[in-house]
Design an enzyme around this catalytic site. Structure first.
Site, PDB file in Angstrom:
ATOM      1  N   THR A 130       0.813  -1.213   0.000  1.00 36.14           N
ATOM      2  CA  THR A 130       0.000   0.000   0.000  1.00 36.14           C
ATOM      3  C   THR A 130       0.844   1.259   0.000  1.00 36.14           C
ATOM      4  O   THR A 130       0.400   2.302  -0.456  1.00 36.14           O
ATOM      5  CB  THR A 130      -0.936   0.014   1.225  1.00 36.14           C
ATOM      6  N   GLY A 132       4.001   1.500  -1.406  1.00 36.30           N
ATOM      7  CA  GLY A 132       4.903   1.617  -2.534  1.00 36.30           C
ATOM      8  C   GLY A 132       5.520   0.286  -2.894  1.00 36.30           C
ATOM      9  O   GLY A 132       4.874  -0.749  -2.794  1.00 36.30           O
ATOM     10  N   GLN A 133       6.787   0.319  -3.311  1.00 33.71           N
ATOM     11  CA  GLN A 133       7.459  -0.880  -3.786  1.00 33.71           C
ATOM     12  C   GLN A 133       8.769  -1.111  -3.052  1.00 33.71           C
ATOM     13  O   GLN A 133       9.299  -0.205  -2.423  1.00 33.71           O
ATOM     14  CB  GLN A 133       7.733  -0.765  -5.289  1.00 33.71           C
ATOM     15  N   ASP A 243       0.474  -3.801  13.758  1.00 34.55           N
ATOM     16  CA  ASP A 243       0.297  -4.581  12.529  1.00 34.55           C
ATOM     17  C   ASP A 243       1.091  -5.885  12.600  1.00 34.55           C
ATOM     18  O   ASP A 243       1.747  -6.277  11.640  1.00 34.55           O
ATOM     19  CB  ASP A 243       0.732  -3.747  11.322  1.00 34.55           C
TER      20      ASP A 243
END
EC number: 2.7.12.2
Length: 419
Positions: A130, A132-133, A243
Site C-alpha cells: 500500500t 509503494g514498492q 500490525d
C-alpha cells in the site's frame, strides 16, 4: 450490544475497509503508472540484466507482495482528534526536514559511506504494497545486496505520516537485534527511499511454501524474537506496532528472525494508543473492533499480544483460525462473538505452547498478559535457552519448496523510476 447495533458497527468498519482498499489501489496504480503524461523523477539506475527477467532470489523484504489466501485488508478506523490538523502537518514537515539532514549516507557493517541514489544498481522488484514498492539493489561501492523501500511523497498527510513513522522507528532501533535494520535513506522531491538489510522471506510466505504448519521449535524462537522486539519498542521508544502478522515477521538463512514494517505504528500516551487509525482486520483484537467504552477508545500493547496469538495459531496449524470467511465483516463478527481460537490438542503441541497461545488470546484485554508477563512464561524461557538450528531449517525449506507465485509482476524492462 444488541445484534442490530453490532451489525451497524461492523458494516461501518467494512465500509471503511473498502474505502481504504480503493485508496491503496490508487496509490499502487500511481506507483506503477508508466505513461508519459506523469512526470518522472530523474533517476537513472542501470538494470543488472536487460533481458527482462526477474531475479529469482528476490522474494522477501520489509514489504510483502504475495497476497494471502483470503484478502486481508488494512482497516482504517476513526481517529480521535486530539491534535489540531495544522499542528500535525507542521510536525510532519519538521520531522521530515530532520531526517533529510541525515540522508545521503549508508552505514553498512559499521562503515559509513557517502552515497546517492545512483550508487545503487537495481536488481529487480521484490514486491509492492500500500505504501509503494521494494527493490533488490546492489551498493556499487561495496557490492552489498540490500532491500530498498520506495514510497511516493504524495503530499497526502496520512501517507506522509506512515513514511515518517516507519523511518523514525527503524532509524532509532539500530540497537535491537530483533528489528530489521536500516542502512540509510535517500529523499528526493518525489520519493523517499529506505535502504534496509535484505532478509530471506516472511513467515507468511514460508507457510505458503510449506503448504502446512511450521514446527513448534521454529515458532518458539520466532516468538522469543517478536516478543522481545515488541517489548523493546514499548519500553525504549513508547511505540505500539499495530500490525503484527506473519507477513511482517522476516527470517533469513543465518537464522535471524526480525520484525518489520512500522508505517502504522502508534505513539503511546500513558501506555495507551490514542488513535484508532489502521490495522489488519484479520489480526485485530476484540477491544479494537468494539471498544468497551466508545467515548474512550484507548487500547494498549495487549492488542498486539492478541495479534501475535492469532499469528502463532495460523503458523502452527497452517491455516488461518477464522476459516470459511468470505468477507472481513464475517471475520470481525467471529472475533467478537466466538470463543478465541486455541491450538488443537491432536497436533502434538507442548503444554507450554498451548498455554502461551491461550494467554495471548484471552478475550478480555484486562486479563491478557503484557510483554513483561509473557517474557516470564515457561514457553519463552524454554526457547530463550534451547539451541535450535533455525538457519539449517530455513535453508532446507527454501531449497526444497517453490516460491509462492505472485500476480502482475513487472519485468525489468518495465521497472518504474529506474531507467
Amino acid at each position: 450490544m444488541a445484534a442490530s447495533s453490532l451489525e451497524q458497527k461492523l458494516s461501518r468498519l467494512e465500509a471503511k475497509l473498502k474505502q481504504e482498499n480503493r485508496e491503496a489501489r490508487r496509490r499502487i496504480d500511481l506507483n506503477l503508472d508508466i505513461s508519459p503524461q506523469r512526470p518522472r523523477p530523474t533517476l537513472q539506475l542501470p538494470l543488472a540484466n536487460d533481458g527482462g527477467s526477474r531475479s529469482p532470489s528476490s522474494e522477501s523484504s520489509p514489504q510483502h507482495p504475495t497476497p494471502p489466501s483470503r484478502p486481508r485488508h488494512m482497516l482504517g478506523l476513526p481517529s480521535t482528534l486530539f491534535t489540531p490538523r495544522s499542528m500535525e502537518s507542521i510536525e510532519i514537515d519538521q520531522k521530515l526536514q530532520e531526517i533529510m539532514k541525515q540522508t545521503g549516507y549508508l552505514t553498512i557493517g559499521g562503515q559509513r559511506y557517502q552515497a546517492e541514489i545512483n550508487d545503487l544498481e537495481n536488481l529487480g522488484e521484490m514486491g509492492s504494497g500500500t505504501c509503494g514498492q521494494v527493490w533488490k539493489m546492489r551498493f556499487r561501492k561495496t557490492g552489498h545486496i540490500i532491500a530498498v523501500k520506495q514510497m511516493r511523497r504524495s503530499g497526502n498527510k496520512e501517507e506522509n505520516k506512515r513514511i515518517l513513522m516507519d523511518l523514525d522507528v527503524v532509524l532509532k532501533s539500530h540497537d535491537c537485534p530483533y528489528i530489521v535494520q536500516c542502512f540509510g535513506t535517500f529523499i528526493t522531491n518525489t520519493d523517499v527511499f529506505i535502504a534496509m538489510e535484505l532478509m530471506g522471506t516472511c513467515a507468511e510466505k514460508l507457510k505458503k511454501r510449506m503448504q502446512g504448519p511450521i514446527p513448534e521449535r521454529i515458532l518458539g524462537k520466532m516468538t522469543v524474537a517478536i516478543v522481545k522486539a515488541l517489548y523493546y519498542l514499548k519500553e525504549k521508544h513508547g511505540v505500539i506496532h499495530r500490525d503484527v502478522k506473519p507477513s511482517n515477521i522476516l527470517l533469513d538463512e543465518r537464522g535471524q528472525i526480525k520484525l518489520c514494517d512500522f508505517g502504522i505504528s502508534g505513539r503511546l500516551v500513558d501506555s495507551k494508543a490514542k488513535t484508532r487509525s489502521a490495522g489488519c482486520a484479520a489480526y485485530m483484537a476484540p477491544e479494537r473492533i468494539d471498544p468497551p467504552d466508545p467515548t474512550k477508545p484507548d487500547y494498549d500493547i495487549r492488542a498486539d499480544v492478541w495479534s501475535l496469538g492469532i499469528s502463532l495459531v495460523e503458523l502452527a496449524t497452517g491455516q488461518f483460525p477464522y476459516k470459511n470467511c468470505k468477507t472481513d465483516f464475517e471475520v470481525l463478527t467471529k472475533v467478537l462473538q466466538e470463543e478465541p481460537p486455541l491450538l488443537p490438542g491432536h497436533m502434538g503441541f507442548s503444554g507450554d505452547f498451548q498455554s502461551f497461545v491461550k494467554d495471548c488470546l484471552t478475550k478480555d484485554h484486562r486479563k491478557r498478559p503484557k510483554y513483561n508477563k509473557l517474557l516470564e512464561h515457561s514457553f519463552i524461557k524454554h526457547y530463550e535457552t534451547l539451541e535450535v538450528d533455525v538457519a539449517s531449517w530455513f535453508k532446507d525449506v527454501m531449497a526444497k519448496t517453490e516460491s509462492p507465485r505472485t500476480s502482475g509482476v513487472l519485468s525489468q524492462h518495465h521497472l518504474p523510476f529506474f531507467r
